[in-house]
Design an enzyme around this catalytic site. Sequence first.
Site, PDB file in Angstrom:
ATOM      1  N   CYS A   1       0.829  -1.209   0.000  1.00  0.00           N
ATOM      2  CA  CYS A   1       0.000   0.000   0.000  1.00  0.00           C
ATOM      3  C   CYS A   1       0.866   1.263   0.000  1.00  0.00           C
ATOM      4  CB  CYS A   1      -0.918   0.030   1.206  1.00  0.00           C
ATOM      5  SG  CYS A   1      -1.421  -1.577   1.819  1.00  0.00           S
TER       6      CYS A   1
ATOM      7  N   SER B   1     -13.265  -5.229   8.492  1.00  0.00           N
ATOM      8  CA  SER B   1     -12.489  -4.710   7.372  1.00  0.00           C
ATOM      9  C   SER B   1     -13.467  -4.174   6.336  1.00  0.00           C
ATOM     10  CB  SER B   1     -11.695  -5.866   6.768  1.00  0.00           C
ATOM     11  OG  SER B   1     -11.415  -5.611   5.427  1.00  0.00           O
TER      12      SER B   1
HETATM   13 FE1  FES Z   1      -3.220  -1.303   3.096  1.00  0.00          FE
HETATM   14 FE2  FES Z   1      -5.485  -2.646   2.524  1.00  0.00          FE
HETATM   15  S1  FES Z   1      -4.945  -0.630   1.971  1.00  0.00           S
HETATM   16  S2  FES Z   1      -3.824  -3.312   3.785  1.00  0.00           S
END
Ligand code: FES
Length: 579
Positions: A57, A490
Amino acid sequence: MKKKKNNASLRPFSGPLLDGPHRAAARSMLYPVGFTEEDFKKPLIGIASTWSNVTPCNIHIDKLALEAEKGANANGGKAIVFNTITVSDGISNGNEAMKYSLVSREVIADSIETVVGCAGMDGFVAVGGCDKNMPGAMICIARMNRAAVFVYGGTILPGCLTAATAPANSPNIGKDLDIVSVFEAVGQHAAGKISDEELHAVESCAIPGPGSCGGMYTANTMASAIEALGMSLPNSSAQNAISPAKMDDCRRAGAAVVEMLRQGIRPRDILTKKAFENAITVVIALGGSTNAVLHLLAIASAAEVKLTIDDFTRIGKRVPVLADLKPSGKYSMSALVAIGGIRPLMKILLDKKLLHGDALTCTGETLAETLRNVKPYPTGQQIIRAFDNPIKKDSHLVIFYGNLAPGGAVGKITGKEGSRFEGKAIVFEGEEKALKAILDGTVKAGHVIIIRSEGPKGGPGMREMLAPTSAIMGKGLGKDVELLTDGRFSGGSHGFVVGHVTPESYVGGPIALVKNGDKIIFDSEKRTLTLDVSKTELAKRKKACKKPAPRYPRGVLAKFAAHVTSASEGAVTDKDLEL
Ligand code: FES
């Protein structure tokens, strides 16, 4: 637009730190890092980078930060790049390690504040690309109220299994893969639906390079929310991580901070109640993550704006879900980028009078002004539905109350699984035990899975239940079980799921009193969560209930647990401190 300021007032923090004979020692420390005499007359602009090779990320953020530095310098500022930390939920989810995740949001806010404050920065750009560093940066921006712009690191491209790399007859050839595909493959593997080879093939191809998780998960949700808040430049939220557009966004953000100083615009001029209402509206239309509730409450708290979970209900009654994006939908964020990102959607919402067009943005223009030349989506696109043909006519983010959650709870209800569920509780103290029971078949259709001791204080850190929800989906139980937790989810979770149950079990909330076999009724139309047990019996259980010992008596998790507020207040750590 505000009146332009004179040069001296562009250095409200660096001036007192660096000007005059008595500050010679401070200046002498800066020549070796690249300052010239001229630079001491310019506003000092911090570039907060979340670069790290901890996670894909953020692996490209160093390059983006350097572009923001160029933009600030080219527009008359003097930029200094510094780093903060980041962690990755994609790696930590489903493990004790995940308890550090939400904690990192606070550490990131605190660490940016520490550097900006200590170095006398007049303004700053914060570049983030993962779930917690984005709200962490925004909490700091709201808290410090110095000129600032947020830059999103951009979305990852989907992974892809080809006939050359996949096992024979792979069901995943040609599909867009991402981190949630891997979590769900784990469930399919446990259910005997896919082979070891298939799981390995998905695992090794799902993440093809730099960028944030590729559905409308938490990172893309927060990027969109921040753009709707007016704190990032137009279109910043919908760019691929590796793209000329993203590099350009960074340079323009660096320049924009200096311009904010000139115009005297500060974050709290932008972060008004109207701005938060705009962000909530856009998150709903995009079908975004439940984490947006937690993070927007936290950012609002830092900005001293009164925002409550009930604002999500009020706004949610009139805003439809229009985007067919993962996890509940079909498409990835990069597909939305290809058709124009979120700007045409915002124009639709503005035309329907669902956005406040007069809200100020970090460009110095109002939201309506920034949207005036936006073109509609191309004809025939399937990702954003027409307003009169929504995926869901009202919000998928549903705030529940009831005797199981008197302080509120947050569900992600797409309607695909239905709107009412009645089942028997099966209770787990912590995520790992629940995951094991889902994978080994102990959890069956008709169960309401209770995962407790996962709240902000009790976890501590409110872990995300992505592994259990993915396992439920992988097992094919998505429509047949419900999951309730005082933890959170999540952005990749979907199904019958309700989290943020408040008060949490650690502080004696009713979720602590549930026993195996209790009847639980969940009704998303009425927004109620009911534990069908008599008041007398609950009072008896409450009497017998003992507060558990803290899991972490020292260290950052202990500090977080000691200070954190409830999920319904954003789980923040700097409110109502006893000083
Ligand atoms: Fe970093 Fe999903 S945006 S783990």
